[in-house]
Design an enzyme around this catalytic site. Structure first.
Site, PDB file in Angstrom:
ATOM      1  N   ASP A 137      13.078   6.770 -13.417  1.00 51.68           N
ATOM      2  CA  ASP A 137      13.232   6.534 -11.707  1.00 51.68           C
ATOM      3  C   ASP A 137      13.601   5.506 -11.320  1.00 51.68           C
ATOM      4  O   ASP A 137      13.178   4.267 -10.895  1.00 51.68           O
ATOM      5  CB  ASP A 137      11.896   6.409 -10.475  1.00 51.68           C
ATOM      6  CG  ASP A 137      12.138   6.497  -9.949  1.00 51.68           C
ATOM      7  OD1 ASP A 137      13.262   6.611  -9.298  1.00 51.68           O
ATOM      8  OD2 ASP A 137      11.288   6.379  -8.646  1.00 51.68           O
TER       9      ASP A 137
ATOM     10  N   GLU B 147       1.006  -0.984  -0.537  1.00 53.08           N
ATOM     11  CA  GLU B 147      -0.008   0.065   0.225  1.00 53.08           C
ATOM     12  C   GLU B 147       1.144   0.738  -0.055  1.00 53.08           C
ATOM     13  O   GLU B 147       2.023   0.662   0.762  1.00 53.08           O
ATOM     14  CB  GLU B 147      -0.929   0.150   0.809  1.00 53.08           C
ATOM     15  CG  GLU B 147      -1.858   0.906   1.035  1.00 53.08           C
ATOM     16  CD  GLU B 147      -3.280   0.463   2.426  1.00 53.08           C
ATOM     17  OE1 GLU B 147      -3.848   1.612   2.482  1.00 53.08           O
ATOM     18  OE2 GLU B 147      -3.060  -0.201   2.731  1.00 53.08           O
ATOM     19  N   GLY B 148       0.115   2.014  -1.008  1.00 54.20           N
ATOM     20  CA  GLY B 148       0.930   3.702  -1.119  1.00 54.20           C
ATOM     21  C   GLY B 148       0.770   4.410  -0.793  1.00 54.20           C
ATOM     22  O   GLY B 148      -0.779   4.340  -0.610  1.00 54.20           O
TER      23      GLY B 148
END
Length: 337
Positions: A135, A20-21
């Site tokens: 990234d 979960e972010g």
């Protein structure tokens, strides 16, 4: 053993949360028609709108639809309800490459080279499609059960339409320890050359077990990056040292490019070019995903099935604690101001 009701989205039955972010959660799921395991990345529409993340989410979806490569996480489809967006992704159960380094320390040179070869294959393919990741780091590299590397998290990626007339990108983003010096300077940069620098940092980390550029103070860190002030440990082979120094060249004009990397003697040892079929890719109508009007006909309904089922293999897998796919959403993402 008691069982709980399951949530169903379209043909997918949702299992436990894998991670979960801030803007998304990833759940393990099963295609009830085929029995195939998938990972579903779930975004709340109101949260995306509130934080002005629509452009980034649309970009991530568009990017993943463009990319079809054995070393990149596959996106099968995108579905939406009135309140949520669901990215149905390939399920990869080998964890992060970062975890492997954290657990084992540095990798042997041959193993590091194998992962680096797969990384370069994937990055080369992305660049051929006009996609720059921006990234790249071990936390965004997943491994499947057989040890095949898969790039994930295209939330910061750039598409061809973001490249200006001078051929440059101008958004300063990435994770400080892995970002190329020209990105920090904020005067425009070549997305491909910036990605190559990040690949060089990753190779160093795989073989050394630590970062080439590391400082608690950002200004000090950037000074080191600008000068490429690093040294390879003595256990690196001479040919590996030479290649890394050519990749971590602070001047993007003289930095080694991917075709030269692939021809490098150290890189070529045991190299097997990827074999895959280039599929025709249909663009996703990303605007339709955000359509909340009454006329929207492509919305799914999330419904909960309360009748308990007998515990099966899927339930056992989905309750396993050994699966960490946190990098399918943004984690430790740093936007450089």
């Amino acid at each position: 053993m008691g069982s709980v009701g399951r949530t169903r989205v379209g043909k997918y039955e949702l299992g436990r949360t894998l991670g979960e972010g801030t803007f998304a959660k990833v759940k393990f799921a099963k295609d009830v028609e085929t029995g195939e395991s998938v990972a579903i990345k779930i975004f709340e529409k109101d949260k995306i709108l509130r934080h002005k993340m629509v452009g980034q989410i649309k970009r991530e979806i568009s990017t993943m639809k463009l990319i079809r490569h054995p070393n990149v996480i596959r996106m099968y489809e995108v579905i939406a309800s009135k309140t949520k967006i669901y990215l149905v992704l390939e399920f990869v159960d080998g964890g992060e490459l970062f975890d492997k380094i954290a657990r084992n320390g540095k990798l042997k040179e041959d193993e590091a080279r194998k992962y680096f070869q797969q990384l370069i294959n994937a990055v080369d393919y992305c660049h051929s499609r006009g996609v720059f990741h921006r990234d790249l780091k071990p936390e965004n590299l997943l491994l499947d059960a057989t040890g095949v590397l898969k790039i994930s998290d295209f939330g910061l990626s750039a598409l061809p339409q973001q490249v200006r007339e001078d051929g440059m990108l101008y958004t300063t983003c990435g994770t400080p320890n892995y970002v190329a010096p020209e990105v920090i300077k904020d005067k425009g940069y070549d997305g491909a050359k910036a990605d190559i620098w990040s690949c060089g940092v990753i190779l160093f980390v795989l073989m050394a077990g630590y970062l080439p550029f590391e400082e608690t103070n950002l200004v000090s860190l950037y000074k080191k990056i600008f000068k490429a002030a690093f040294s390879c440990p003595n256990w690196f082979s001479t040919s590996a040292k030479k290649l890394i120094k050519r990749i971590l060249d602070p001047n993007p004009q003289t930095r080694i490019a991917i075709p030269q990397i692939i021809e490098n003697e150290w890189f070529k040892k045991g190299y097997q070019p990827p074999q895959f079929e280039t599929a025709d890719v249909n663009p996703v109508d990303v605007d339709a995903i955000f359509d909340e009007s009454e006329e929207a006909t492509n919305l799914v309904v999330e419904r909960r099935k309360e009748k308990p089922d007998a515990m099966n293999a899927f339930d056992l897998i989905s309750t396993s604690q050994g699966l960490n796919l946190g990098t399918l959403f943004e984690k430790q993402m740093v936007i450089i101001q």
